[in-house]
Design a protein around this motif. Sequence first.
Motif, mmCIF file in Angstrom:
data_model
loop_
_atom_site.group_PDB
_atom_site.id
_atom_site.type_symbol
_atom_site.label_atom_id
_atom_site.label_comp_id
_atom_site.label_asym_id
_atom_site.label_seq_id
_atom_site.Cartn_x
_atom_site.Cartn_y
_atom_site.Cartn_z
ATOM 1 N N SER A 159 49.925 69.719 5.992
ATOM 2 C CA SER A 159 50.256 70.142 7.356
ATOM 3 C C SER A 159 49.043 70.732 8.056
ATOM 4 N N PRO A 160 48.913 70.519 9.366
ATOM 5 C CA PRO A 160 47.874 71.191 10.144
ATOM 6 C C PRO A 160 48.182 72.671 10.252
ATOM 7 N N LYS A 161 47.156 73.480 10.413
ATOM 8 C CA LYS A 161 47.360 74.926 10.374
ATOM 9 C C LYS A 161 48.245 75.427 11.508
ATOM 10 N N GLU A 162 48.333 74.672 12.617
ATOM 11 C CA GLU A 162 49.146 75.101 13.741
ATOM 12 C C GLU A 162 50.640 75.134 13.413
ATOM 13 N N ILE A 163 51.084 74.315 12.472
ATOM 14 C CA ILE A 163 52.510 74.285 12.120
ATOM 15 C C ILE A 163 52.702 74.496 10.621
ATOM 16 N N ARG A 164 51.683 75.048 9.967
ATOM 17 C CA ARG A 164 51.738 75.224 8.525
ATOM 18 C C ARG A 164 52.886 76.149 8.115
ATOM 19 N N GLY A 165 53.123 77.189 8.886
ATOM 20 C CA GLY A 165 54.194 78.117 8.564
ATOM 21 C C GLY A 165 55.565 77.502 8.721
ATOM 22 N N SER A 166 55.772 76.792 9.836
ATOM 23 C CA SER A 166 57.076 76.176 10.077
ATOM 24 C C SER A 166 57.386 75.125 9.018
ATOM 25 N N LEU A 167 56.393 74.298 8.687
ATOM 26 C CA LEU A 167 56.621 73.274 7.666
ATOM 27 C C LEU A 167 56.838 73.906 6.303
ATOM 28 N N GLY A 168 56.098 74.975 6.021
ATOM 29 C CA GLY A 168 56.261 75.655 4.742
ATOM 30 C C GLY A 168 57.639 76.266 4.563
ATOM 31 N N GLN A 169 58.325 76.570 5.675
ATOM 32 C CA GLN A 169 59.668 77.136 5.581
ATOM 33 C C GLN A 169 60.682 76.123 5.062
ATOM 34 N N ALA A 170 60.283 74.847 4.978
ATOM 35 C CA ALA A 170 61.190 73.850 4.388
ATOM 36 C C ALA A 170 61.579 74.244 2.971
ATOM 37 N N THR A 171 60.657 74.898 2.244
ATOM 38 C CA THR A 171 60.974 75.364 0.891
ATOM 39 C C THR A 171 62.148 76.325 0.913
ATOM 40 N N ALA A 172 62.087 77.344 1.788
ATOM 41 C CA ALA A 172 63.152 78.345 1.865
ATOM 42 C C ALA A 172 64.439 77.763 2.421
ATOM 43 N N ILE A 173 64.316 76.914 3.444
ATOM 44 C CA ILE A 173 65.515 76.336 4.060
ATOM 45 C C ILE A 173 66.309 75.534 3.044
ATOM 46 N N PHE A 174 65.623 74.739 2.236
ATOM 47 C CA PHE A 174 66.336 73.908 1.266
ATOM 48 C C PHE A 174 66.817 74.712 0.061
ATOM 49 N N ILE A 175 66.176 75.830 -0.246
ATOM 50 C CA ILE A 175 66.751 76.729 -1.251
ATOM 51 C C ILE A 175 68.111 77.223 -0.771
ATOM 52 N N CYS A 176 68.162 77.632 0.501
ATOM 53 C CA CYS A 176 69.413 78.138 1.070
ATOM 54 C C CYS A 176 70.469 77.039 1.162
ATOM 55 N N ILE A 177 70.050 75.849 1.556
ATOM 56 C CA ILE A 177 70.997 74.733 1.610
ATOM 57 C C ILE A 177 71.528 74.419 0.208
ATOM 58 N N GLY A 178 70.652 74.521 -0.785
ATOM 59 C CA GLY A 178 71.081 74.298 -2.159
ATOM 60 C C GLY A 178 72.099 75.333 -2.615
#
Length: 567
Positions: free
Chosen positions: A203-222
Amino acid sequence: MVLGEEEPAESKENREEVARERVVSPGFLVSSFIKSQQSESAFSVPGLYTVSLDSPRRTMGWSRSLIVASLVGAFGSSFLYGYNLSVVNAPTLYIKAFYNETWERRHGRPIDPDTLTLLWSVTVSIFAIGGLVGTFMVKMIGKVLGRKHTLLVNNGFAIAAALLMGCSLQAGVFEMLIVGRFLMGVDGGIALSALPMYLNEISPKEIRGSLGQATAIFICIGVFTGQLLGLPELLGKESTWPYLFGVIMVPALVQLLSLPFFPESPHYLLFEKHDETGAVKAFQTFLGKADVSREVEEVLAESRLQRNLRLLSVLELLRDPCVRWQVTTVVVTMACYQLCGLNAIWFYTNSIFRKAGIPPEKIPYITLSTGGIETLAAIFSGLVIERLGRRPLLIGGFGLMAVFFGTLTVTLTLQDHAPWIPYLSTLCILAIIASFCSGPGGIPFILTGELFQQTQRPAAFTVAGTVNWLSNFTVGLLFPFIQKSLDTYCFLVFAAVCTAGATYLYFVLPETKNRTHAEISQAFAKRGKASPPEQKGDPAAADEKANGGPGPDSTSASDFCIKNSTV
């Protein structure tokens, strides 16, 4: 150099040196090639300059490949981690009955209650032991296979675990369930290190945080999916509970069949495989544009500083004074991530609600609401993280958790004084979960990727993963005793942990939003006073400063540390 501008006065020797440097610089060659081939408003002077007649505004968006790769990666990785956190809650009574029946068939007598409790504790906690083993495996596997192929190979553990656990009842062997839980822990340990690294590097640094939140979002969905499928109306019945574990195979197969169509991490291709062509193509795929010269140059700039360095071992990382604050920050953040009390709620939700006075028939549906709140809060964090930054979300999340843990203690203490107080306890639990998932639930994984340079990152994720899983195991093992000893005051322990974490982060953690890895390292190096000494006697530096250059301070503290690291 702009056309028509007079060339600065410099000696012939210096001009030849500049020309030679530009000829041999891999970053300059890649940048010149890409711009000259794909930009209509630039032309290249071979070996010297790329002259831009027009500087088009760089657009940064979410390309389709970037979105799909992150979704597929998270679905087959962090989703399974979250799913396995919650899936054991619903069939607890049926699994214990299965253990008792198997024991009686083998030994001719019912199982001793203490032995049954021990077997159940092992079934729950061995997930964390497997996670610790998986964490130690990541560095070795990732170095050989890369980020993407590590995720793909990891699916083998999930598929094997699904087969073992799903067939345990039919086979009449409860050890298959325990071994399957261990293998799922290994899968989780590898996934929670390899996935954040992969997302961070594509990911580019401008959206690195938002894309990185996919880890947490899918933990919660799981977590939510495990709670949903565990309802009595679905798979949470005596005859169907093994299917709860067989479902694990679906996300693993989806990732196994989809992820091969996406490129490897461009950072890995450049740093460890020295494949510039492959890295350029990977950047183009993930960013959805042809001109990726700036991104390639940023990575190559870091690569030039570390070209003679090998990957650091965990021991070397812990001994390196230049990253002492980064390591400490990751350890504190990961410890607080697990010790803040959320795992206690995930593992023992039913007993907490029962103690709060909630009618037993309503507990499964209130438990389901916790998963929904987690998912919504994680999505909210992903939407605002690039605006608010990592620091406010982390500090605010831990701070609010401390407040709501204190309130929960009061409501649990006074729950017999009014019929509505138990429902206030439920609201406090939901507020704690929302506070956690809005910041502390996902940002620690993002920070671990952001705070370290490429040569340090695998060892850093090993350290972070070790702290993560040991803390996970500690909470799962000790919380019942803490709850028994302190009763309603047990959550004050978690309030103290959250307060300590928020205080540390307030004074130590710099904002990492929209910063390169080198800039973040420099911010920490200043705190550690690792800056290089002033080069007062350096005439070249003086000339550069006199001509408007950055002067001696242009050598970042992080660069200084890198150059003095073990070669």
